[in-house]
Motif scaffolding. Structure first.
Motif, short mmCIF file in Angstrom:
data_model
loop_
_atom_site.label_atom_id
_atom_site.label_comp_id
_atom_site.label_asym_id
_atom_site.label_seq_id
_atom_site.Cartn_x
_atom_site.Cartn_y
_atom_site.Cartn_z
N ASP A 259 8.04 5.75 -10.44
CA ASP A 259 9.07 6.23 -9.52
C ASP A 259 9.69 7.54 -10.03
OD1 ASP A 259 11.85 6.37 -8.28
OD2 ASP A 259 11.11 4.54 -7.32
N LEU A 260 9.88 8.49 -9.11
CA LEU A 260 10.36 9.82 -9.48
C LEU A 260 11.84 10.04 -9.21
CD1 LEU A 260 7.43 11.94 -8.00
CD2 LEU A 260 8.01 11.77 -10.42
N ARG A 261 12.53 9.07 -8.68
CA ARG A 261 13.92 9.31 -8.24
C ARG A 261 14.80 9.78 -9.40
NH1 ARG A 261 15.57 3.71 -5.82
NH2 ARG A 261 13.30 3.59 -5.58
N ASP B 150 13.33 1.61 -1.68
CA ASP B 150 14.53 1.79 -0.86
C ASP B 150 15.02 3.24 -0.86
OD1 ASP B 150 15.65 2.03 -3.39
OD2 ASP B 150 16.81 0.18 -3.27
N LYS B 151 14.31 4.13 -1.53
CA LYS B 151 14.57 5.57 -1.47
C LYS B 151 13.26 6.24 -1.11
CE LYS B 151 16.32 9.52 -4.14
NZ LYS B 151 17.21 9.97 -3.05
N ASP B 152 13.28 7.10 -0.11
CA ASP B 152 12.04 7.66 0.42
C ASP B 152 11.32 8.55 -0.58
OD1 ASP B 152 12.26 6.42 2.85
OD2 ASP B 152 13.16 8.13 3.88
N THR B 153 9.99 8.53 -0.47
CA THR B 153 9.06 9.47 -1.14
C THR B 153 9.25 9.55 -2.64
OG1 THR B 153 10.47 11.42 -0.77
CG2 THR B 153 8.94 10.85 0.99
N VAL B 154 9.38 8.41 -3.31
CA VAL B 154 9.59 8.39 -4.76
C VAL B 154 8.35 7.96 -5.53
CG1 VAL B 154 12.08 8.06 -4.65
CG2 VAL B 154 10.57 6.06 -4.60
N CYS B 155 7.33 7.42 -4.84
CA CYS B 155 6.12 6.95 -5.52
C CYS B 155 4.96 7.89 -5.22
CB CYS B 155 5.80 5.51 -5.09
SG CYS B 155 4.44 4.74 -6.00
N ALA C 284 0.85 -1.18 0.00
CA ALA C 284 0.00 0.00 0.00
C ALA C 284 0.89 1.23 0.00
CB ALA C 284 -0.93 0.01 1.21
N CYS C 285 0.44 2.28 -0.68
CA CYS C 285 1.23 3.50 -0.82
C CYS C 285 0.47 4.68 -0.23
CB CYS C 285 1.54 3.76 -2.30
SG CYS C 285 2.70 5.11 -2.58
N THR C 286 1.18 5.58 0.45
CA THR C 286 0.59 6.79 0.99
C THR C 286 0.98 7.98 0.11
OG1 THR C 286 2.46 7.24 2.45
CG2 THR C 286 0.68 5.85 3.32
N SER C 287 0.32 9.10 0.35
CA SER C 287 0.55 10.28 -0.48
C SER C 287 1.95 10.84 -0.32
CB SER C 287 -0.48 11.36 -0.15
OG SER C 287 -0.39 11.74 1.22
N GLU C 288 2.66 10.45 0.74
CA GLU C 288 4.05 10.89 0.88
C GLU C 288 4.98 10.20 -0.10
OE1 GLU C 288 5.07 7.75 4.51
OE2 GLU C 288 5.37 9.91 4.81
N GLY C 289 4.50 9.11 -0.71
CA GLY C 289 5.28 8.44 -1.76
C GLY C 289 6.05 7.23 -1.32
N ASN C 290 5.70 6.63 -0.17
CA ASN C 290 6.35 5.40 0.29
C ASN C 290 5.42 4.21 0.14
OD1 ASN C 290 8.85 6.55 1.05
ND2 ASN C 290 7.94 7.30 2.96
N ILE C 291 5.98 3.05 -0.23
CA ILE C 291 5.21 1.83 -0.44
C ILE C 291 5.44 0.90 0.76
CG2 ILE C 291 4.71 -0.09 -1.98
CD1 ILE C 291 6.06 1.52 -4.22
N TYR C 292 4.40 0.68 1.53
CA TYR C 292 4.47 -0.17 2.71
C TYR C 292 4.13 -1.62 2.34
CZ TYR C 292 4.62 4.19 5.34
OH TYR C 292 4.97 5.42 5.83
N SER C 293 4.71 -2.55 3.08
CA SER C 293 4.52 -3.97 2.81
C SER C 293 4.06 -4.68 4.07
CB SER C 293 5.82 -4.59 2.30
OG SER C 293 5.69 -5.99 2.13
N PHE C 294 3.10 -5.60 3.90
CA PHE C 294 2.59 -6.42 5.00
C PHE C 294 2.50 -7.86 4.51
CE2 PHE C 294 0.96 -2.15 5.31
CZ PHE C 294 1.21 -1.80 6.63
N SER D 100 14.13 -6.46 -2.26
CA SER D 100 15.45 -6.27 -2.85
C SER D 100 15.76 -4.80 -3.09
CB SER D 100 15.55 -7.03 -4.18
OG SER D 100 14.77 -6.36 -5.18
N GLU D 101 17.00 -4.55 -3.44
CA GLU D 101 17.37 -3.23 -3.93
C GLU D 101 16.52 -2.91 -5.15
OE1 GLU D 101 21.34 -0.97 -5.75
OE2 GLU D 101 21.48 -2.99 -4.91
N ASN D 102 16.03 -1.69 -5.22
CA ASN D 102 15.19 -1.28 -6.35
C ASN D 102 16.02 -1.10 -7.62
OD1 ASN D 102 13.12 1.01 -4.36
ND2 ASN D 102 13.35 -1.19 -4.24
N PHE D 103 15.40 -1.35 -8.77
CA PHE D 103 16.13 -1.19 -10.03
C PHE D 103 15.20 -0.65 -11.11
CE2 PHE D 103 14.97 -5.59 -9.27
CZ PHE D 103 14.21 -5.91 -10.37
#
Length: 351
Positions: A152-154, A127-132, A101-111, A174-177
């Motif tokens: 992703d906006l990075r 793995d980089k904050d606030t990119v989504c 799930a993703c919040t408006s701050e741009g982070n993707i949480y996992s459960f 994993s590391e994002n790519f």
């Protein structure tokens, strides 16, 4: 006199008994909420998540969608996305269920959830904050290989397709790519990507933006996401549009390994396989696809109604609403879920 059933007849009777447990139901309400996502696990349990305000809710069915449990809270996330194709995503692995799930701050949480315990939080997918910031993402899994993709906006603050994998049931990522970056500065900014994992194959579909055209493209990996090939345009036509249609389509892979896709161009809905011309199947938007028994079932929104298109071409309206999703129950039945007036509706149909 004793009668001995042949193995073939016994199997036929067992399948018939199983199919009788599926009740055909039209337009019933499961819960208050928005943006449903559904998967089926190896035990044929249907798992459903959806948003309700800042809450991510979960329910399940052990009887082929005839009834669902009372919804329970997974987590409350301030400003979680639950609208316009932006909602919690769900996948089933051999280890259990994964939710993102993703919040408006741009982070993707996992459960993640296994059979014995409740929901637990894993590491963030990004793995980089606030990119989504758009909150547009997709999730799929096969056996224990889960894969997530998102806009992703990075780097340059332009939307690109990024990915990450999990091999431990969503506990870690994993590391994002980078999977794809448009040479015209950005992919379509408001269209949800799709991803399907089958064995070692991962297929990602997204709406691109090249030379002013908002067309659908595929990128594929044949080594569980270690590398991806070049992007391939779907269909032969193009949609020149100075704006975002907010409509990303969907795809699936059948048992033969064939990729099937459905997407919108203008006011028409098209079905297409890679490398072949598209086939117009109806008029509308917000289309999706599910494959069962190597037959395709489609759903979309047409004049405010959810329409199902069965393998033979028959169209059936099932209710008013938006954002339909489909999930196969067995070789003869499918469940369609959608949102209407902030309620999760469903229909169980034979195809």
């Amino acid at each position: 006199m004793k009668y001995i059933l042949s193995p073939a007849l016994f199997l036929l009777l067992m399948l018939s008994a199983c199919s009788e447990k599926v009740q055909l139901k039209n337009d019933f309400i499961i819960a208050q909420g928005q943006m449903p996502a559904i998967v089926k696990d190896n035990n044929n349990v249907l798992h459903l998540v959806f948003g309700n305000g800042d809450s991510i809710m979960y329910t399940y069915s052990t009887d082929n969608g005839n009834t669902f449990s009372i919804p329970s809270l997974v987590e409350e996330l301030p400003h979680v996305f639950t609208y316009a194709m932006r909602g919690p995503q769900l996948a089933a692995t051999d280890k259990g269920i994964i939710l993102t799930a993703c919040t408006s701050e741009g982070n993707i949480y996992s459960f993640y959830k296994d059979e014995e315990e409740g929901w637990k939080q894993g590491t963030n997918v990004n793995d980089k904050d606030t990119v989504c910031k758009e909150g547009l993402m997709a999730l799929s899994a096969y056996n224990n290989n889960a894969f997530a993709v998102w806009l992703d906006l990075r780097g340059n603050q332009r939307n690109k397709i990024y990915g990450a994998r999990s091999v431990d049931g969503g506990k870690t990522w994993s590391e994002n790519f980078l999977i794809y970056a448009s040479p015209d500065s950005t992919v379509c900014e408001c269209c949800k990507p799709s991803v399907v994992v089958r064995k070692n194959k991962i297929v990602v579909m997204f709406r691109n933006w090249l030379d002013g055209n908002r067309d659908l493209y595929l990128v594929q990996s044949n080594d569980t996401g270690n590398s991806f090939g070049a992007a391939e345009k779907l269909g032969t036509g193009s949609w020149k549009l100075n704006g975002c249609p907010m409509d990303g389509g969907n795809l699936t892979i059948n048992s033969k390994g064939e990729i099937q896709s459905v997407w919108r161009r203008g006011s028409s809905v098209y079905a297409a396989k890679p490398g072949t011309p598209e086939n117009a199947i109806g008029d509308g938007k917000n289309c999706t696809i599910e494959t069962a028994n190597d037959s395709n079932v489609y759903a979309w929104v047409e004049n405010g109604k959810i329409v199902i298109r069965k393998p033979g071409g028959e169209k059936k309206p099932v209710g008013e609403g938006i954002q339909p999703v489909l999930k196969t129950i067995d070789n003869k039945h499918i469940i369609c879920l959608w949102e209407n007036s902030k309620q999760i509706h469903a229909a169980v149909l034979q195809f």
